[in-house]
Scaffold this motif. Structure first.
Motif, PDB file in Angstrom:
ATOM      1  N   GLY A 175      40.364  74.274  15.955  1.00  0.00           N
ATOM      2  CA  GLY A 175      40.892  74.079  14.612  1.00  0.00           C
ATOM      3  C   GLY A 175      41.172  75.383  13.889  1.00  0.00           C
ATOM      4  N   GLU A 176      40.483  76.456  14.291  1.00  0.00           N
ATOM      5  CA  GLU A 176      40.734  77.783  13.720  1.00  0.00           C
ATOM      6  C   GLU A 176      41.944  78.459  14.367  1.00  0.00           C
ATOM      7  OE1 GLU A 176      37.332  80.316  14.101  1.00  0.00           O
ATOM      8  OE2 GLU A 176      35.955  78.799  13.360  1.00  0.00           O
ATOM      9  N   GLY A 177      42.453  77.877  15.466  1.00  0.00           N
ATOM     10  CA  GLY A 177      43.571  78.493  16.165  1.00  0.00           C
ATOM     11  C   GLY A 177      43.159  79.538  17.178  1.00  0.00           C
ATOM     12  N   ARG A 178      41.934  79.451  17.667  1.00  0.00           N
ATOM     13  CA  ARG A 178      41.440  80.459  18.614  1.00  0.00           C
ATOM     14  C   ARG A 178      42.170  80.403  19.958  1.00  0.00           C
ATOM     15  NH1 ARG A 178      36.338  82.702  17.915  1.00  0.00           N
ATOM     16  NH2 ARG A 178      35.784  82.667  15.715  1.00  0.00           N
ATOM     17  N   PHE A 179      42.748  79.256  20.299  1.00  0.00           N
ATOM     18  CA  PHE A 179      43.333  79.091  21.638  1.00  0.00           C
ATOM     19  C   PHE A 179      44.853  78.923  21.567  1.00  0.00           C
ATOM     20  CE2 PHE A 179      39.183  76.742  21.459  1.00  0.00           C
ATOM     21  CZ  PHE A 179      38.420  77.798  21.947  1.00  0.00           C
ATOM     22  N   ASP A 181      48.030  77.759  18.705  1.00  0.00           N
ATOM     23  CA  ASP A 181      48.267  77.164  17.400  1.00  0.00           C
ATOM     24  C   ASP A 181      47.040  76.380  16.948  1.00  0.00           C
ATOM     25  OD1 ASP A 181      50.829  78.182  17.408  1.00  0.00           O
ATOM     26  OD2 ASP A 181      51.734  76.335  18.209  1.00  0.00           O
ATOM     27  N   ARG A 182      46.827  76.309  15.639  1.00  0.00           N
ATOM     28  CA  ARG A 182      45.724  75.515  15.112  1.00  0.00           C
ATOM     29  C   ARG A 182      45.895  74.057  15.525  1.00  0.00           C
ATOM     30  NH1 ARG A 182      42.724  77.796  10.874  1.00  0.00           N
ATOM     31  NH2 ARG A 182      43.568  79.784  10.133  1.00  0.00           N
ATOM     32  N   GLU A 183      44.842  73.460  16.033  1.00  0.00           N
ATOM     33  CA  GLU A 183      44.889  72.058  16.409  1.00  0.00           C
ATOM     34  C   GLU A 183      44.392  71.204  15.251  1.00  0.00           C
ATOM     35  OE1 GLU A 183      42.975  71.261  20.123  1.00  0.00           O
ATOM     36  OE2 GLU A 183      43.809  73.051  21.092  1.00  0.00           O
ATOM     37  N   PRO A 184      44.960  69.999  15.071  1.00  0.00           N
ATOM     38  CA  PRO A 184      44.507  69.118  13.995  1.00  0.00           C
ATOM     39  C   PRO A 184      43.018  68.819  14.141  1.00  0.00           C
ATOM     40  CG  PRO A 184      46.522  68.280  14.992  1.00  0.00           C
ATOM     41  CD  PRO A 184      46.041  69.401  15.867  1.00  0.00           C
ATOM     42  N   VAL A 185      42.316  68.788  13.021  1.00  0.00           N
ATOM     43  CA  VAL A 185      40.870  68.593  13.034  1.00  0.00           C
ATOM     44  C   VAL A 185      40.510  67.277  12.352  1.00  0.00           C
ATOM     45  CG1 VAL A 185      38.664  69.476  12.176  1.00  0.00           C
ATOM     46  CG2 VAL A 185      40.383  71.063  13.052  1.00  0.00           C
ATOM     47  N   ASP A 186      39.791  66.435  13.063  1.00  0.00           N
ATOM     48  CA  ASP A 186      39.147  65.265  12.475  1.00  0.00           C
ATOM     49  C   ASP A 186      37.770  65.742  12.033  1.00  0.00           C
ATOM     50  OD1 ASP A 186      37.616  62.988  11.993  1.00  0.00           O
ATOM     51  OD2 ASP A 186      38.583  61.802  13.563  1.00  0.00           O
ATOM     52  N   GLY A 252      31.305  81.998   1.982  1.00  0.00           N
ATOM     53  CA  GLY A 252      32.745  82.114   2.094  1.00  0.00           C
ATOM     54  C   GLY A 252      33.268  82.313   3.494  1.00  0.00           C
ATOM     55  N   GLN A 253      32.403  82.141   4.502  1.00  0.00           N
ATOM     56  CA  GLN A 253      32.850  82.373   5.876  1.00  0.00           C
ATOM     57  C   GLN A 253      33.847  81.324   6.343  1.00  0.00           C
ATOM     58  OE1 GLN A 253      29.037  82.904   8.111  1.00  0.00           O
ATOM     59  NE2 GLN A 253      29.937  84.854   8.680  1.00  0.00           N
ATOM     60  N   ASP A 254      33.663  80.077   5.904  1.00  0.00           N
ATOM     61  CA  ASP A 254      34.580  79.023   6.348  1.00  0.00           C
ATOM     62  C   ASP A 254      36.008  79.338   5.920  1.00  0.00           C
ATOM     63  OD1 ASP A 254      32.465  77.672   7.461  1.00  0.00           O
ATOM     64  OD2 ASP A 254      32.253  76.230   5.837  1.00  0.00           O
ATOM     65  N   ALA A 255      36.183  79.751   4.665  1.00  0.00           N
ATOM     66  CA  ALA A 255      37.513  80.086   4.162  1.00  0.00           C
ATOM     67  C   ALA A 255      38.078  81.283   4.899  1.00  0.00           C
ATOM     68  CB  ALA A 255      37.451  80.353   2.666  1.00  0.00           C
ATOM     69  N   THR A 260      38.800  74.014   8.621  1.00  0.00           N
ATOM     70  CA  THR A 260      38.978  72.770   7.889  1.00  0.00           C
ATOM     71  C   THR A 260      37.601  72.159   7.686  1.00  0.00           C
ATOM     72  OG1 THR A 260      41.138  72.418   8.927  1.00  0.00           O
ATOM     73  CG2 THR A 260      40.092  70.514   7.873  1.00  0.00           C
ATOM     74  N   THR A 261      37.233  71.884   6.442  1.00  0.00           N
ATOM     75  CA  THR A 261      35.911  71.357   6.123  1.00  0.00           C
ATOM     76  C   THR A 261      36.050  70.107   5.265  1.00  0.00           C
ATOM     77  OG1 THR A 261      35.625  72.575   4.050  1.00  0.00           O
ATOM     78  CG2 THR A 261      35.057  73.739   6.094  1.00  0.00           C
ATOM     79  N   PHE A 262      34.918  69.471   4.982  1.00  0.00           N
ATOM     80  CA  PHE A 262      34.945  68.331   4.077  1.00  0.00           C
ATOM     81  C   PHE A 262      35.443  68.760   2.692  1.00  0.00           C
ATOM     82  CE2 PHE A 262      31.909  66.446   7.135  1.00  0.00           C
ATOM     83  CZ  PHE A 262      32.449  65.177   7.239  1.00  0.00           C
TER      84      PHE A 262
END
Length: 308
Positions: A175-179, A181-186, A252-255, A260-262
């Motif tokens: 979801g962060e795009g490490r691999f 493009d960013r993949e959609p996150v559920d 602030g690490q997530d941002a 993608t978070t709740f």
């Protein structure tokens, strides 16, 4: 009758379990090799102790102890199962902090293990804790019935592994795009795996140790799922609103990582409402236990209102 008011001794129970877990982990991480172990290298043991001892609320062992108490499981057995779960949790934090993962410099107010030592030592310390967890969870002292120990071991493996925490970690990185493009996150699915699976195990472990009925097991399973999601939402809120000194790690690490978070999906107010809904769901699941579920009810509120 049940009550949303925390039992008067809740804080004391939480602190006592943390103290007992610390002492047990210190013993389990001693320098003397066990039967069939050749040696316990000092650098490895020092690293494992650094990342396991001297900090943390020990919430996961507390869940094992308190879910087990519902069925009058001996406390010593529950603590041992909780120590196995805590080894998994601590290994995951070591690996999560590595440069290839979240690249964190601070954990529990101290340098992360790879900063204190080096990447190789941190990787191997995590490997050691993961492996030790399965040594512990299979020990005869946990339950006289080998089939109960087998069920616990299988449940822990599935909570920690490809369909649980580890699988959730790779979904998070994708979801962060490490691999690419960013993949959609559920987010709900990711949370159930990465964070929720170990918390849920802490709840169902008591049912397994207590050889609960199917209905009782399901109640703790439902509670554990609600608790796990509430924990993650509280964590997401803390990352946005929390103080780094209180958290013991940077906020602030997530941002910064573009996660993608709740909170990013629901907004702050929506996330807070979701926590309230989850607390109600957890309460409803525990209703089968009456007053015996009061400590777990209080645990949900502790999780939702925590500041670190």
């Amino acid at each position: 009758m049940t009550t949303a008011t925390p039992p008067a001794d809740f804080a004391k129970r939480l602190d006592q379990t943390a103290e007992d877990t610390e002492a047990l982990l210190a013993k389990l991480l001693g320098d003397a090799p066990l039967a069939d172990e050749i040696a316990r290298p000092k650098r490895l043991m020092d690293a494992m102790r650094y990342s396991t001892l001297g900090g943390g609320k020990r919430l996961r062992p507390f869940l094992v102890v308190e879910s087990s108490a519902i069925f009058s499981v001996p406390r010593e057995a529950a603590l041992l199962a909780g120590a196995a779960l805590e080894c998994i949790h601590c290994y995951s934090l070591i690996h999560d902090d590595l440069p290839a993962m979240d690249n964190s410099d601070l954990r529990r107010g101290r340098p992360t293990l790879h900063k204190k030592t080096d990447d190789a030592t941190a990787i191997l310390a995590g490997d050691g804790l993961l492996t030790l967890a399965f040594d512990i969870i299979t020990r005869d002292e946990i339950h006289r019935d080998a089939s109960v120990r087998l069920l616990l071991t299988r449940a822990l493996a599935r909570a920690a592994g490809i369909g649980g925490m580890v699988g959730g970690q790779i979904l998070d990185l994708a979801g962060e795009g490490r691999f690419g493009d960013r993949e959609p996150v559920d987010v709900a699915r990711l949370q159930q795996m990465k964070t929720g699976a170990l918390l849920r195990f802490g709840c169902i472990a008591g049912a397994l140790l207590g050889q609960a009925s199917e209905k009782e097991y399901q109640a703790l399973d439902d509670y554990g799922k609600a608790l796990g999601e509430a924990f993650q939402i509280a964590d997401d809120l803390l990352d946005v609103e929390g103080d780094a000194a209180a958290l013991g790690k940077p906020s602030g690490q997530d941002a910064a990582l573009g996660k993608t978070t709740f909170v990013t999906q629901l907004g702050i107010d929506g996330a807070r409402q979701r926590v309230r809904d989850l607390l109600a769901r957890g309460d409803a699941a525990l209703s089968i236990f009456g007053a015996r579920g009061d400590v777990l009810r209080a645990t949900s509120r502790f999780v939702a209102e925590r500041k670190n």
